[in-house]
Design an enzyme around this catalytic site. Sequence first.
Site, PDB file in Angstrom:
ATOM      1  CG  LEU A  99     -18.878 -74.371  39.449  1.00 55.47           C
ATOM      2  CD1 LEU A  99     -18.635 -75.048  40.788  1.00 55.47           C
ATOM      3  CD2 LEU A  99     -18.393 -72.925  39.496  1.00 55.47           C
TER       4      LEU A  99
ATOM      5  CG  ASP B 196     -25.887 -60.241  54.422  1.00 52.78           C
ATOM      6  OD1 ASP B 196     -26.450 -59.417  53.674  1.00 52.78           O
ATOM      7  OD2 ASP B 196     -26.123 -60.322  55.640  1.00 52.78           O
ATOM      8  N   GLY B 197     -23.775 -58.331  52.915  1.00 54.64           N
ATOM      9  CA  GLY B 197     -22.911 -57.216  53.308  1.00 54.64           C
ATOM     10  C   GLY B 197     -22.693 -56.168  52.233  1.00 54.64           C
TER      11      GLY B 197
ATOM     12  CB  SER C 183     -31.250 -65.287  55.882  1.00 53.63           C
ATOM     13  OG  SER C 183     -30.687 -64.485  56.880  1.00 53.63           O
TER      14      SER C 183
ATOM     15  CG  HIS D 285     -26.803 -54.578  45.585  1.00 47.61           C
ATOM     16  ND1 HIS D 285     -26.696 -55.478  46.623  1.00 47.61           N
ATOM     17  CD2 HIS D 285     -27.847 -53.763  45.895  1.00 47.61           C
ATOM     18  CE1 HIS D 285     -27.640 -55.204  47.528  1.00 47.61           C
ATOM     19  NE2 HIS D 285     -28.335 -54.175  47.114  1.00 47.61           N
TER      20      HIS D 285
ATOM     21  CD1 TRP E 209     -39.621 -61.851  45.593  1.00 45.12           C
ATOM     22  CD2 TRP E 209     -39.385 -60.232  44.064  1.00 45.12           C
ATOM     23  NE1 TRP E 209     -39.264 -62.442  44.401  1.00 45.12           N
ATOM     24  CE2 TRP E 209     -39.112 -61.479  43.444  1.00 45.12           C
ATOM     25  CE3 TRP E 209     -39.289 -59.058  43.294  1.00 45.12           C
ATOM     26  CZ2 TRP E 209     -38.765 -61.592  42.094  1.00 45.12           C
ATOM     27  CZ3 TRP E 209     -38.938 -59.176  41.946  1.00 45.12           C
ATOM     28  CH2 TRP E 209     -38.672 -60.429  41.361  1.00 45.12           C
TER      29      TRP E 209
ATOM     30  NE  ARG F   8     -25.768 -63.964  57.004  1.00 44.33           N
ATOM     31  CZ  ARG F   8     -27.081 -63.781  56.941  1.00 44.33           C
ATOM     32  NH1 ARG F   8     -27.888 -64.812  57.022  1.00 44.33           N
ATOM     33  NH2 ARG F   8     -27.588 -62.582  56.793  1.00 44.33           N
TER      34      ARG F   8
ATOM     35  CD1 TRP G 235     -17.078 -53.382  50.788  1.00 44.51           C
ATOM     36  CD2 TRP G 235     -18.192 -52.158  49.274  1.00 44.51           C
ATOM     37  NE1 TRP G 235     -16.156 -52.915  49.868  1.00 44.51           N
ATOM     38  CE2 TRP G 235     -16.825 -52.154  48.935  1.00 44.51           C
ATOM     39  CE3 TRP G 235     -19.084 -51.455  48.477  1.00 44.51           C
ATOM     40  CZ2 TRP G 235     -16.333 -51.487  47.818  1.00 44.51           C
ATOM     41  CZ3 TRP G 235     -18.595 -50.780  47.363  1.00 44.51           C
ATOM     42  CH2 TRP G 235     -17.226 -50.795  47.037  1.00 44.51           C
TER      43      TRP G 235
END
Length: 243
Positions: free
Chosen positions: A113, A2-3, A178, A19, A51, A170, A7
């Site tokens: 991973l 988030d952020g 959320s 993004h 969405w 988070r 930013w």
Amino acid sequence: MDGNGRWAKSHGMERSAGHLEGVNTVHTITQAAGELGVKYLTLYAFSTENWNRPQAEVDSLLNLITYALEKETPGLIENNVKLLIIGDVDRMPAEARARLDRSMEATANGTGLRLIVAFSYSSRWEITRACAKIAEEAAKGELDPATITDETVREHLATAPYPDPDLLIRTGGDFRVSNFLLWQIAYSEIFVSPTFWPDFTREEFEAIIDNFRGRERRFGLTSEQINHTLWKDLINPQCERVP
Ligand code: IPE
Ligand code: MG
């Protein structure tokens, strides 16, 4: 993660620039997680509720995931990462969906991973779907409702093949969950970082993991119980499910 929007705003840029910058952090943190021996990393990339953002932002996020998959897949293969998805991917436009399927196929043999991307995901969507599946099986007579346990529910979640998260991080400073893995985080350790996702670094990630290592996880038991050698039999019966 988030952020991104904040930013961008703090740099006088459009939200989409945040993004885009966030994709670099995804690269850095995925790489770090692999090197640190993390077995499963789940990234909450796009929620069911997302969405409903302005169409232009939704479109830019869909373009971005398509672009990021294109750019990052060779590196994922090289680093032995297996890409997995949880979420209602049927809602994705065909092109983005096809790109995702290609990337998952290309990384299917990865033994390192597990990178689980939560896309078009929400926990309520997932739990509702699990209830519907269980009801359907009961209606068909395949399942006796009297035998339903929390394990039955777990098996019907999108995350059924994976262990519950040990640690939930988070970024962006908000103290809320959320709609993310509500069932699965029952006993996860939670860490909220004030850092906006594009500024989140490997160093901070490592510091959080160090902090996590120092926490005593009691899973509802007492400190004495969990320090007893048999504690593993009492708790967390579902560690280490490898798909
Ligand atoms: C997280 O950043 C990325 C997605 C939800 C896709 P945000 O877009 O929520 O950024 P803020 O919270 O507005 O700063
Ligand atoms: Mg946000």
